[in-house]
Design an enzyme around this catalytic site. Structure first.
Site, mmCIF file in Angstrom:
data_model
loop_
_atom_site.group_PDB
_atom_site.id
_atom_site.type_symbol
_atom_site.label_atom_id
_atom_site.label_comp_id
_atom_site.label_asym_id
_atom_site.label_seq_id
_atom_site.Cartn_x
_atom_site.Cartn_y
_atom_site.Cartn_z
ATOM 1 N N ASP A 16 15.128 11.223 -4.583
ATOM 2 C CA ASP A 16 15.035 10.591 -5.895
ATOM 3 C C ASP A 16 15.388 11.557 -7.014
ATOM 4 O O ASP A 16 15.017 12.733 -6.997
ATOM 5 C CB ASP A 16 13.618 10.052 -6.123
ATOM 6 C CG ASP A 16 13.300 8.867 -5.231
ATOM 7 O OD1 ASP A 16 14.260 8.219 -4.788
ATOM 8 O OD2 ASP A 16 12.118 8.600 -4.985
ATOM 9 N N GLU A 60 13.445 -4.372 -3.389
ATOM 10 C CA GLU A 60 12.994 -3.136 -2.768
ATOM 11 C C GLU A 60 11.827 -2.591 -3.574
ATOM 12 O O GLU A 60 11.894 -2.521 -4.808
ATOM 13 C CB GLU A 60 14.115 -2.099 -2.717
ATOM 14 C CG GLU A 60 15.222 -2.444 -1.749
ATOM 15 C CD GLU A 60 16.326 -1.395 -1.687
ATOM 16 O OE1 GLU A 60 17.279 -1.591 -0.917
ATOM 17 O OE2 GLU A 60 16.224 -0.386 -2.431
#
Length: 290
Positions: free
Chosen positions: A84, A73
């Protein structure tokens, strides 16, 4: 004859949904099948494009693959990465300061694909970042031409995904959706039916980040998701240690490791340290290690 008794006309064909019939999804599923045939859990490594700089991120990607990652990824740096945690927010900020752009990320993707063409590459981004600058078909076609097999849009829901799924099918890309512990059971089934290649199971409620321990109820959640999914399930968020890989490998098809690898790489670009961590995680994917 009244309107109520008139024979019904032909129904319009249902609009296709999902992207699991694309060539990109097939490549990803074949990788999961190959790992399963070796009695292994599929290991998915995540790096941030352009962190700490373009050349080092390329070296890190290739090193992660060579150390045992089955799928890569590639996080596309973004100024407002809502899902995040501190590690990936910092990495995105550094990459952006060092000149990372969407176009540069595509160039990096293409370089990694040329270097390791057999490994599925799955960029991870946000809808506005990846598609807001272009129409979906053009943007996804560029990703596919650069070597992507799939795409994760962290803030995309199936309620708003039909147009992007259309574009992904046209580009032969798998569109990977996410489910979380807060996702209602019946909705987990619906999302699994629309995801392509694999289904991303978020192991806990919160943002990304390496953790010492996994939530107590993660096994129950992942078993339920696995039972509902017609495609492989990979668990991410918080996975950082071989012990986590061994535990999760008993209930899912794949594990995703991101923040721990970015922490190991660091601003200094310690590719060897990051690769050592991937090797340890790869050993833990074996059924014999569980």
């Amino acid at each position: 004859m009244t309107a109520a008794t008139l024979p019904a006309g032909p129904r319009a064909p249902a609009r296709p949904t999902g992207t699991n019939a694309t060539a990109g999804a097939a490549r990803i599923r074949a990788t999961f099948a190959g790992a399963a045939a070796q009695a292994r859990t599929t290991l998915i490594a995540y790096i941030v494009a352009g962190y700490p700089d373009a050349e080092t991120s390329h070296a890190a990607a290739v090193a992660a693959i060579d150390a045992g990652a089955d799928v890569l990824e590639l996080g596309l740096p973004y100024s407002d990465p809502l899902a995040d945690g501190a590690t990936l927010q910092h990495a995105s900020s550094v990459a952006l300061r060092n000149g990372a752009t969407f176009d540069h990320s595509l160039e990096l993707l293409a370089r990694i694909h040329r270097a390791r063409p057999a490994v599925p590459l799955v960029p991870m981004a946000y809808v506005n970042q990846a598609l807001g600058r272009d129409d979906p078909q053009a943007a996804l076609r560029r990703l596919a031409e650069a070597g992507a097999s799939g795409l994760i849009l962290a803030d995309l829901t199936i309620d708003e995904g039909a147009e992007i799924e259309d574009a992904a099918r046209a580009a032969d890309l798998a569109l990977v959706y996410l489910v979380a512990p807060t996702t209602a059971p019946e909705r987990r089934t619906a999302i699994a039916g629309r995801s392509g290649g694999y289904l991303y199971a978020v192991s806990f409620v919160g943002v990304t980040g390496a953790r010492r321990t996994l939530p107590a109820g993660v096994g129950t959640f992942l078993r339920d998701v696995r039972d509902r999914s017609p495609i492989p399930v990979a668990a991410g968020f918080g996975v950082s240690r071989p012990a986590h890989v061994r535990r999760l490998g008993r209930v899912v098809d794949g594990v995703i490791v991101g923040s721990a690898l970015v922490d190991a790489l660091g601003d200094g670009g310690d590719v060897a340290r990051m690769a050592d961590l991937v090797r340890g995680l790869a050993v833990a994917t074996s059924e014999d290690a569980r």
